[in-house]
Every structure is written in C-alpha cells, then in structure tokens.
Design a protein around this motif. Structure first.
Motif, PDB file in Angstrom:
ATOM      1  N   ASP A  12      -2.190   7.766 -10.439  1.00 53.33           N
ATOM      2  CA  ASP A  12      -1.381   7.085 -11.453  1.00 53.33           C
ATOM      3  C   ASP A  12       0.079   7.235 -11.077  1.00 53.33           C
ATOM      4  N   SER A  13       0.842   6.175 -11.238  1.00 57.35           N
ATOM      5  CA  SER A  13       2.252   6.180 -10.855  1.00 57.35           C
ATOM      6  C   SER A  13       3.099   7.079 -11.746  1.00 57.35           C
ATOM      7  N   SER A 105       2.716  -1.267 -13.164  1.00 60.32           N
ATOM      8  CA  SER A 105       2.974  -0.685 -11.847  1.00 60.32           C
ATOM      9  C   SER A 105       1.721  -0.742 -10.977  1.00 60.32           C
ATOM     10  N   HIS A 106       0.555  -0.524 -11.574  1.00 58.67           N
ATOM     11  CA  HIS A 106      -0.693  -0.616 -10.813  1.00 58.67           C
ATOM     12  C   HIS A 106      -0.930  -2.049 -10.323  1.00 58.67           C
ATOM     13  N   VAL A 109       1.166  -2.466  -7.247  1.00 57.05           N
ATOM     14  CA  VAL A 109       0.582  -1.724  -6.122  1.00 57.05           C
ATOM     15  C   VAL A 109      -0.633  -2.467  -5.565  1.00 57.05           C
ATOM     16  N   ARG A 110      -1.427  -3.068  -6.460  1.00 61.62           N
ATOM     17  CA  ARG A 110      -2.583  -3.839  -6.003  1.00 61.62           C
ATOM     18  C   ARG A 110      -2.123  -5.070  -5.224  1.00 61.62           C
ATOM     19  N   MET A 111      -1.104  -5.740  -5.700  1.00 61.93           N
ATOM     20  CA  MET A 111      -0.544  -6.894  -4.992  1.00 61.93           C
ATOM     21  C   MET A 111      -0.034  -6.470  -3.616  1.00 61.93           C
ATOM     22  N   GLU A 167      -6.890  -7.595 -15.071  1.00 63.36           N
ATOM     23  CA  GLU A 167      -8.302  -7.286 -15.307  1.00 63.36           C
ATOM     24  C   GLU A 167      -8.880  -6.442 -14.180  1.00 63.36           C
ATOM     25  N   ALA A 168      -8.460  -6.702 -12.953  1.00 63.62           N
ATOM     26  CA  ALA A 168      -8.951  -5.924 -11.819  1.00 63.62           C
ATOM     27  C   ALA A 168      -8.512  -4.466 -11.930  1.00 63.62           C
ATOM     28  N   VAL A 169      -7.267  -4.252 -12.331  1.00 63.68           N
ATOM     29  CA  VAL A 169      -6.755  -2.890 -12.499  1.00 63.68           C
ATOM     30  C   VAL A 169      -7.510  -2.159 -13.608  1.00 63.68           C
TER      31      VAL A 169
END
Length: 222
Positions: A12-13, A105-106, A109-111, A167-169
């Motif tokens: 977690d950020s 933030s997640h 990071v996923r992008m 949704e993916a996060v």
C-alpha cells in the motif's frame, strides 16, 4: 537455463513498512542479480484502510482513534522513523497532515506497469507522502509525482478523472484478503506466498533463493 519467475509484491502506498520493505527488496534483488537470478517484479494493490473516505481524514485524529491515543501514534511513528534511518530513508511524520485513501494511487501504479514505470512511480509516491508530506490521495498531487517519475501527466490526469483501473484495483485488493493476506508488504513468487514484512535484505534474498531452488526442483521432477 534459469526460469525468470514472477515476483509479486502486495503493498500500500500509505504503508511505511512497504517503503522500508521496498528499499530492502532493491538490495536483495541486486544481490541475487549478481548470482544470475532475476525476476519479473510487479507491485500489487492492498488497502490498509479500506473504509477510508475518498477525501481522506486528518492524520493525527485518525491515528489517535486507531491506536488509542496520539501518544501511541507518535510512539509508532518513532519506531518507523528509526527503522527507516537504518536503511537510509527519512520519514517526516511532522509534515504528514492527512491519511489519504490509496485507491487512486494504486490506479496510477497499475497504469505505470504497462510503461515499465511501476517501481519509479511507487518510489515517488512513498517519498512524496512519507518524506515530503504530500497528499497522495489528491489527484493533482498524483499527477505531478507520476509525471516526475516519467509518466505522461496529462494521460494520468485523464485516467484519474474517469474510472479506469478502479475495479481491477479493488478486485486485486479483495483477492489478496480472501487469500489470507492481512498485512503488507507481502511477497509471492510464482503465486506462492513466501513471507510478509519488511525483512532485512539478506533474509529476503535467502528466501527468494531457496524458493527458486524448490520450484526448480519440483519442475524437474514433474
């Protein structure tokens, strides 16, 4: 020929131990690279505070409620700061005014994964929050930090203005919890959970080395 294994780190950020763990991981991977062991590293999302309002909350009040008192919160901050100094990191808890929601933030990071920039972006978020007191739940702040780490700021802003990756996060966060993960950072090699926590670099390296050997032995026996 050595198999290039997938190393997933669930973090977690807004987790201080995840920044410390990342620094130890960097050292561990450098050790192993000298031995010819390399990994496909990917950072996966987890929310320490899944019920956090989207706008975040004042940090002092939140930690007093979470840990029982402001004094206890300061004590825990001091422990983190000492652990950080031991690996060359500076924590400025005095600059941190808000505890943010970390979903945005997640998403960034996923992008960043598709651009090979996850590591740099997450490092920017950790440093921004823990050392500079930046609000990493604020879209404008995330755009600025991500752009400084090499991403296209305008593209990040457009993504955050919509729902892409949300949704993916949330699904990955839920999957980690349903899989029994309750603390971060947690480290998985080819989907096998090895350990959780910011272990020293030498112990991390040993765990990855031994796990790689076991998986290789299993594959050769199959």
């Amino acid at each position: 020929m050595t198999t290039l294994r997938n190393l997933d780190v669930i973090s977690d950020s807004v987790c201080p131990w995840c920044w410390i763990g990342k620094r130890n991981l960097d050292e561990a991977l450098a050790m192993l690279a000298e031995e010819g062991l390399r990994f496909n590293l990917r950072w996966r999302p987890f929310q320490l505070n899944p019920d956090m309002p989207a706008e975040g909350v004042p940090r002092a009040a939140y930690r007093a409620q979470k840990f029982g008192s402001e004094a206890r919160g300061r004590e825990l901050d001091a422990n983190v700061a000492e652990a950080g100094r031991n690996v060359g990191l500076t924590f400025r808890h005095d600059l941190m005014e808000r505890t943010p929601n970390s979903v945005a933030s997640h998403r960034v990071v996923r992008m960043a994964h598709g651009q090979g920039l996850q590591d740099a972006v997450l490092e920017a978020f950790f440093r921004g929050y823990f050392q500079e007191g930046r609000d990493v739940g604020d879209p404008a702040t995330l755009v600025e930090l991500a752009a400084a780490a090499g991403m296209d700021g305008a593209a990040v802003a457009t993504m955050l203005a919509g729902d892409e990756y949300r949704e993916a996060v949330l699904a990955e966060d839920a999957a980690a919890r349903s899989g029994g993960i309750s603390g971060v950072p947690s480290f998985l090699l080819d989907r096998h959970l090895l350990f959780s926590g910011a272990l020293p670099a030498s112990r991390m390296a040993d765990a990855f080395r031994r796990a790689d050997a076991i998986l290789s032995e299993r594959a050769s026996a199959a």
